[in-house]
Design an enzyme around this catalytic site. Structure first.
Site, PDB file in Angstrom:
ATOM      1  CG  ASP A   1      -6.858   4.180  -2.439  1.00  0.00           C
ATOM      2  OD1 ASP A   1      -6.756   5.088  -3.291  1.00  0.00           O
ATOM      3  OD2 ASP A   1      -6.892   2.968  -2.734  1.00  0.00           O
TER       4      ASP A   1
ATOM      5  CG  ASP B   1     -11.121   0.849  -7.619  1.00  0.00           C
ATOM      6  OD1 ASP B   1     -11.538  -0.194  -7.087  1.00  0.00           O
ATOM      7  OD2 ASP B   1     -11.265   1.073  -8.824  1.00  0.00           O
TER       8      ASP B   1
ATOM      9  CG  ASP C   1      -6.231  -1.097  -2.510  1.00  0.00           C
ATOM     10  OD1 ASP C   1      -6.045   0.141  -2.633  1.00  0.00           O
ATOM     11  OD2 ASP C   1      -6.430  -1.846  -3.482  1.00  0.00           O
TER      12      ASP C   1
END
Length: 263
Positions: A13, A15, A212
């Site tokens: 991922d 951001d 995240d």
């Protein structure tokens, strides 16, 4: 054994994992470089359908991470491939350059609203920061008329550069669903299409999904029976994990966790 040695392909991922807004996440660039030196294969995965692979690569370069466009999978690319595989050649689109370019390159022609331009075979909804009422109206009318509704992703919000939450593609999809009573088919994380496409970009093998967010990255990996690493550099904190129904295979403070010894 070092954690990274257990896997062939790493699906990252963006951001919250590699950068936050315009700032690099500490230790991220070094971790990516170390994986490359060890011969591991990488893919960079984003639900953001407004971005093209070129703009994603440029963004990564600003935080010290080199990425080839062939390593980047966006929800726009996955959506375009899905339509092409189904033989869909026309679509009405609520979305920005990323999804429009991906559809064009896949041979899917974008048509205008319900008042002209032909009757599309699908309604596609992605992030669109210039959306207006007429576009949502036309999309809803088409869906009410039986045209399938497909969403690049269902993220209700996306993080702005200042850290605040702005309406995401999921918010636009929700408006059409509320109007029509239809339910969109979702392509992006945590759904399998984008993750399977990302693994293919990384050359297959045993994957590790690195993210995240529990609801997209970790839930998506778990749904496919894949291992995952949750890093606490983005939207999820250690306190959040206590109440989570979905558990990551591994949890780390940052990407240095990839090189920790695991028994």
């Amino acid at each position: 054994m070092i954690l990274a040695e257990r896997y062939d392909a790493f699906l990252f991922d963006l951001d919250g994992v590699l950068y936050r807004g315009t700032s690099p996440v500490p230790h991220a660039a070094e971790a990516i470089a170390r994986l490359r030196r060890s011969g591991r294969r990488l893919a960079f995965v984003t639900n953001n359908s407004s971005a093209t692979p070129a703009t994603v690569a440029e963004r990564l370069a600003t935080v010290g991470i080199a990425a080839d466009t062939s390593e980047i999978e966006t929800s726009a690319l996955t959506t375009a491939t899905l339509l092409a595989d189904r033989g869909i050649s026309t679509a009405f689109v609520v979305g920005e350059a990323g999804i429009r370019l991906a559809l064009a390159e896949a041979g899917v022609r974008v048509v205008e609203g319900s008042d002209g331009g032909g009757h599309p075979e699908a309604v596609i909804v992605g992030l669109d920061r210039g959306v207006n009422y007429e576009a949502l109206r036309d999309a809803s009318l088409l869906v009410e008329d039986g045209v399938p509704l497909i969403a690049t992703n269902a993220d209700a919000s996306f993080p702005a550069a200042d850290g605040s939450a702005w309406p995401g593609a999921g918010a636009l999809v929700a408006a059409i669903e509320a109007t029509t009573g239809a339910k969109a088919e979702i392509v992006g994380k945590p759904n399998p299409p984008i993750l399977r496409a990302s693994l293919a970009r990384a050359g297959g093998g045993i994957p590790l999904v690195v993210g995240d967010r529990v609801d997209t990255d970790i839930a998506g990996a778990r749904g496919l029976g894949w291992d995952s690493l949750l890093v606490l550099t983005g939207s999820t904190t250690a306190a959040d994990l206590a109440g989570s129904a979905v558990a990551a295979t591994y949890v780390g403070d940052d990407l240095r966790a990839l090189f920790a010894e695991r028994t």
